[in-house]
Write an enzyme that holds these catalytic residues in place. Sequence first.
Site, PDB file in Angstrom:
ATOM      1  N   TYR A 275      -5.964  -1.691   9.751  1.00  0.00           N
ATOM      2  CA  TYR A 275      -6.289  -1.307   8.387  1.00  0.00           C
ATOM      3  C   TYR A 275      -7.206  -0.094   8.425  1.00  0.00           C
ATOM      4  O   TYR A 275      -7.831   0.216   9.445  1.00  0.00           O
ATOM      5  CB  TYR A 275      -6.910  -2.470   7.611  1.00  0.00           C
TER       6      TYR A 275
ATOM      7  N   ASN B 160     -10.137   0.712   7.486  1.00  0.00           N
ATOM      8  CA  ASN B 160     -11.528   0.592   7.911  1.00  0.00           C
ATOM      9  C   ASN B 160     -11.689   0.342   9.402  1.00  0.00           C
ATOM     10  O   ASN B 160     -12.810   0.319   9.902  1.00  0.00           O
ATOM     11  CB  ASN B 160     -12.224  -0.519   7.120  1.00  0.00           C
TER      12      ASN B 160
ATOM     13  N   HIS C 265      -4.900   5.805  -1.269  1.00  0.00           N
ATOM     14  CA  HIS C 265      -5.570   5.669   0.032  1.00  0.00           C
ATOM     15  C   HIS C 265      -4.615   5.943   1.199  1.00  0.00           C
ATOM     16  O   HIS C 265      -5.055   6.070   2.327  1.00  0.00           O
ATOM     17  CB  HIS C 265      -6.151   4.261   0.145  1.00  0.00           C
TER      18      HIS C 265
ATOM     19  N   ASP D 269      -7.543  10.897   2.645  1.00  0.00           N
ATOM     20  CA  ASP D 269      -7.751  11.075   1.214  1.00  0.00           C
ATOM     21  C   ASP D 269      -9.234  11.300   0.928  1.00  0.00           C
ATOM     22  O   ASP D 269     -10.089  10.837   1.678  1.00  0.00           O
ATOM     23  CB  ASP D 269      -7.254   9.845   0.448  1.00  0.00           C
TER      24      ASP D 269
ATOM     25  N   TYR E 181       0.813  -1.221   0.000  1.00  0.00           N
ATOM     26  CA  TYR E 181       0.000   0.000   0.000  1.00  0.00           C
ATOM     27  C   TYR E 181       0.845   1.270   0.000  1.00  0.00           C
ATOM     28  O   TYR E 181       0.297   2.371  -0.011  1.00  0.00           O
ATOM     29  CB  TYR E 181      -0.943   0.016   1.202  1.00  0.00           C
TER      30      TYR E 181
ATOM     31  N   ASN F 102     -14.796   4.730   4.741  1.00  0.00           N
ATOM     32  CA  ASN F 102     -14.947   3.763   5.834  1.00  0.00           C
ATOM     33  C   ASN F 102     -14.044   4.048   7.021  1.00  0.00           C
ATOM     34  O   ASN F 102     -14.400   3.741   8.156  1.00  0.00           O
ATOM     35  CB  ASN F 102     -14.709   2.349   5.314  1.00  0.00           C
TER      36      ASN F 102
END
Length: 184
Positions: free
Chosen positions: A64, A66, A20, A91, A15, A112
């Site tokens: 994570y 979320n 994100h 973001d 990532y 989320n």
Amino acid sequence: MNFLIVGLGNIGAEYFETRHNTGFMVLDAWAQASNISFSSDRYGDVAQIRFKGRTFHLLKPSTYMNLSGKAVSYWLKKLNLTPESLLVVVDDLALPLGTLRLRGKGSDGGHNGLANIAEMIGTTEYPRLRVGIGPKVGDQIDYVLGKWTPDELETIRASIPRAIDAVKSFALAGLSQTMTQYNR
């Protein structure tokens, strides 16, 4: 005065520098410019910056995206801070690339990470600095988890110092004045 500044992103090398992870990118750039390092602690990587009588506790959750609310809730309690002393850097797909938008409260806008923070701290009344990553091209999930193109990366990197300045202004000048200055 103490502030908890949370950059949202996803952990893991896959990532790194994805759209994100813009919140992580802002905090990483600020730490690097301040010659400080993050250390691993409970629910995230943390660092501390002192600037003009203010202490900024930087947090990159190790959950994570979320599930970011667990880390935010823990660190607010640990630092004995209220949601008004929290600023989440995140973001935003709906904003043009590199655009900043500061708000003192509001909906999660379909994000989320913001939804989980509101759920875990029990309010949507916490400041957030949205950094534009739009316009979306293709599937939303693939887009936000996708890597920046070279041109996009250049644009987003150019907006990061302005985002850091907005965070500092939030702590020094207050929410209202900072919104007036940075929400153009």
